[in-house]
Design a protein around this motif. Structure first.
Motif, short mmCIF file in Angstrom:
data_model
loop_
_atom_site.label_atom_id
_atom_site.label_comp_id
_atom_site.label_asym_id
_atom_site.label_seq_id
_atom_site.Cartn_x
_atom_site.Cartn_y
_atom_site.Cartn_z
N LEU A 149 -97.36 -66.90 -33.73
CA LEU A 149 -98.33 -67.45 -34.69
C LEU A 149 -99.18 -68.51 -34.04
O LEU A 149 -98.67 -69.33 -33.27
CB LEU A 149 -97.53 -68.08 -35.85
N ASP A 150 -100.47 -68.52 -34.35
CA ASP A 150 -101.31 -69.64 -33.92
C ASP A 150 -102.46 -69.81 -34.90
O ASP A 150 -102.97 -68.83 -35.45
CB ASP A 150 -101.86 -69.47 -32.50
N VAL A 151 -102.86 -71.07 -35.08
CA VAL A 151 -103.96 -71.37 -35.98
C VAL A 151 -105.30 -71.13 -35.28
O VAL A 151 -106.34 -71.04 -35.93
CB VAL A 151 -103.82 -72.85 -36.47
N SER A 152 -105.27 -70.99 -33.95
CA SER A 152 -106.51 -70.80 -33.18
C SER A 152 -106.73 -69.32 -32.87
O SER A 152 -105.92 -68.69 -32.17
CB SER A 152 -106.42 -71.61 -31.88
N LEU A 156 -105.16 -66.96 -29.81
CA LEU A 156 -104.50 -65.69 -30.13
C LEU A 156 -105.13 -64.52 -29.36
O LEU A 156 -104.43 -63.60 -28.93
CB LEU A 156 -104.60 -65.45 -31.64
N ALA A 157 -106.44 -64.60 -29.15
CA ALA A 157 -107.12 -63.54 -28.36
C ALA A 157 -106.59 -63.56 -26.92
O ALA A 157 -106.36 -62.50 -26.33
CB ALA A 157 -108.63 -63.77 -28.38
N LEU A 158 -106.38 -64.74 -26.38
CA LEU A 158 -105.83 -64.84 -25.02
C LEU A 158 -104.40 -64.30 -24.99
O LEU A 158 -104.02 -63.56 -24.07
CB LEU A 158 -105.86 -66.30 -24.55
N ALA A 159 -103.61 -64.66 -26.02
CA ALA A 159 -102.23 -64.16 -26.08
C ALA A 159 -102.22 -62.63 -26.14
O ALA A 159 -101.39 -61.97 -25.51
CB ALA A 159 -101.51 -64.75 -27.29
N ARG A 160 -103.19 -62.07 -26.87
CA ARG A 160 -103.27 -60.60 -26.98
C ARG A 160 -103.56 -59.98 -25.61
O ARG A 160 -102.94 -59.00 -25.21
CB ARG A 160 -104.35 -60.22 -28.00
N GLU A 161 -104.50 -60.60 -24.89
CA GLU A 161 -104.82 -60.10 -23.53
C GLU A 161 -103.60 -60.20 -22.62
O GLU A 161 -103.34 -59.31 -21.81
CB GLU A 161 -105.98 -60.91 -22.94
N ASN A 162 -102.87 -61.29 -22.75
CA ASN A 162 -101.68 -61.46 -21.91
C ASN A 162 -100.60 -60.44 -22.26
O ASN A 162 -99.94 -59.91 -21.36
CB ASN A 162 -101.14 -62.89 -22.04
N GLU A 171 -95.81 -59.31 -32.01
CA GLU A 171 -96.73 -59.28 -33.16
C GLU A 171 -97.49 -60.59 -33.21
O GLU A 171 -96.87 -61.66 -33.26
CB GLU A 171 -95.93 -59.08 -34.46
N LEU A 172 -98.81 -60.50 -33.18
CA LEU A 172 -99.63 -61.72 -33.18
C LEU A 172 -100.15 -61.99 -34.58
O LEU A 172 -100.67 -61.07 -35.23
CB LEU A 172 -100.80 -61.54 -32.21
N ARG A 173 -100.01 -63.22 -35.04
CA ARG A 173 -100.50 -63.56 -36.38
C ARG A 173 -101.35 -64.82 -36.32
O ARG A 173 -100.94 -65.81 -35.73
CB ARG A 173 -99.33 -63.85 -37.32
N LEU A 174 -102.50 -64.73 -36.97
CA LEU A 174 -103.38 -65.89 -37.07
C LEU A 174 -103.01 -66.67 -38.32
O LEU A 174 -102.96 -66.09 -39.42
CB LEU A 174 -104.84 -65.41 -37.16
N GLY A 175 -102.73 -67.95 -38.20
CA GLY A 175 -102.42 -68.72 -39.40
C GLY A 175 -101.89 -70.09 -39.08
O GLY A 175 -101.53 -70.40 -37.95
N ASP A 176 -101.87 -70.91 -40.13
CA ASP A 176 -101.37 -72.28 -40.02
C ASP A 176 -99.90 -72.27 -40.43
O ASP A 176 -99.54 -71.64 -41.42
CB ASP A 176 -102.18 -73.16 -40.98
N GLU A 211 -108.31 -79.32 -21.97
CA GLU A 211 -107.43 -78.47 -22.77
C GLU A 211 -107.78 -78.63 -24.25
O GLU A 211 -108.24 -79.69 -24.68
CB GLU A 211 -105.96 -78.81 -22.48
N PRO A 212 -107.57 -77.56 -25.07
CA PRO A 212 -108.00 -77.63 -26.47
C PRO A 212 -107.30 -78.80 -27.19
O PRO A 212 -106.08 -78.94 -27.10
CB PRO A 212 -107.54 -76.30 -27.06
N ARG A 213 -108.09 -79.61 -27.84
CA ARG A 213 -107.53 -80.80 -28.49
C ARG A 213 -106.47 -80.44 -29.54
O ARG A 213 -105.45 -81.11 -29.67
CB ARG A 213 -108.69 -81.60 -29.10
N GLU A 214 -106.69 -79.32 -30.26
CA GLU A 214 -105.73 -78.97 -31.31
C GLU A 214 -104.41 -78.45 -30.74
O GLU A 214 -103.42 -78.30 -31.45
CB GLU A 214 -106.31 -77.99 -32.33
N ALA A 215 -104.42 -78.17 -29.42
CA ALA A 215 -103.16 -77.77 -28.78
C ALA A 215 -102.37 -79.00 -28.36
O ALA A 215 -101.16 -78.91 -28.11
CB ALA A 215 -103.44 -76.91 -27.55
#
Ligand SMILES: C[S@@+](CC[C@H](N)C(=O)[O-])C[C@H]1O[C@@H](n2cnc3c(N)ncnc32)[C@H](O)[C@@H]1O
Length: 281
Positions: A149-152, A156-162, A171-176, A211-215
């Motif tokens: 799960l990731d809010v970003s 998540l797109a990078l995780a999918r490529e990886n 299973e990748l899920r977009l969400g908070d 690096e992304p601030r929200e990370a």
């Protein structure tokens, strides 16, 4: 032949880049220079040494120069190289997500130990970023069914490529994590954002500026995770969370207050308290 008109050899280019990076404050400048040239020229570091007197083609020089310049601006080495090792995997790394850290390998180690008795553990990785934790668990426990799960959306797109590049299914899920999350899990694992806002200015430029601030900063996110995980864990399920050194004891106490049992803290390889884990009764 004068110095100015002589072709630039690999030896000379390496020395120049090393000196430039050292001036820009890069501590292991020679080592990083060699990694960057290896990447730019498609050679191993050993091959670089075997080829030191070879003149560089203009396009080779251009490629290396571009990467060295990026690193000189203190862009993280992992972003400049575009890939980074994590456990047994080589992951694509760029500005969409945090660079996976060596200390997070300890979290994966603990996570794997917590589910080793289960044939098909259901695992939730909260804040998956590049997918490092989720993919390493899927890789090292082939029976695991991993939700990441990731809010970003970018992370998540990078995780999918990886996942695709590693040939691993997650299973990748977009969400908070504070929103609705479907499912029951044997393990909730997370390296949540845990830098305090007042600490940001004290961080290295690679982290602070790139690096992304929200990370990095997520006020209240680790605490929300503790509360959400107990709604998602089956009886006897485990929670494993990476946190900063000074946050471990307070977090462990909080888990105890929420009703978690067997709360323990594991240090990383440098002896710093790193992973808090607990069992949901
Ligand atoms: C410290 S990074 C960890 C990335 C990766 N798991 C790793 O260890 O390299 C934290 C991740 O949590 C995500 N995140 C932050 N707040 C979140 C939230 N409320 N819900 C879900 N994910 C969140 C960020 O987008 C970021 O990818």
């Amino acid at each position: 032949m004068s110095e100015a008109s002589s072709p630039v050899t690999l030896r000379r280019a390496l020395a120049g880049a090393d000196e430039y990076l050292a001036r820009r404050g890069i501590e292991r400048s020679r080592f990083e220079t060699e990694l960057i040239f290896s990447q730019a020229l498609g050679l191993s570091r050993i091959q670089l040494y075997l080829d030191l007197d070879r003149p560089l083609e203009p396009e080779e020089r251009g490629r290396a120069l571009e990467l060295v310049t990026r690193r000189g601006k203190r862009e993280p080495l992992a972003y400049v190289l575009g890939e980074w090792g994590f456990r047994r995997l080589t992951l694509k790394t760029d500005a969409r997500a945090l660079v996976p850290r060596p200390e997070t390998e300890i979290l994966v180690e603990r996570a794997l130990a917590l589910v080793e008795e289960l044939d098909a553990p259901r695992v939730l990785d909260v804040g998956t970023g590049s997918g490092a934790i989720a993919l390493a668990i899927a890789d090292e426990h082939p029976g695991a069914r991993v939700v990441a799960l990731d809010v970003s959306a970018e992370a998540l797109a990078l995780a999918r490529e990886n996942a695709a590049a590693c040939g691993l299914e997650i299973e990748l899920r977009l969400g908070d994590l504070r929103g609705t999350i479907e499912g029951e899990f044997d393990l909730v694992v997370s390296n949540p954002p845990y830098v305090l806002p007042e600490e940001i200015e004290t961080l290295e430029p690679e982290v602070r500026d790139w690096e992304p601030r929200e990370a990095l900063v997520g006020v209240g996110v680790p605490e929300a995770l503790a509360g959400r995980a107990c709604e998602l864990l089956v009886s006897g399920g485990r929670l494993a969370v990476e946190l900063g050194e000074r946050q471990q004891k307070t977090y462990a106490a909080r888990l105890g207050d929420l009703g978690y049992k067997e709360v323990t803290i594991t240090p990383d390889l440098t002896g710093r308290e790193r992973v808090v884990e607990a069992r949901w009764p």
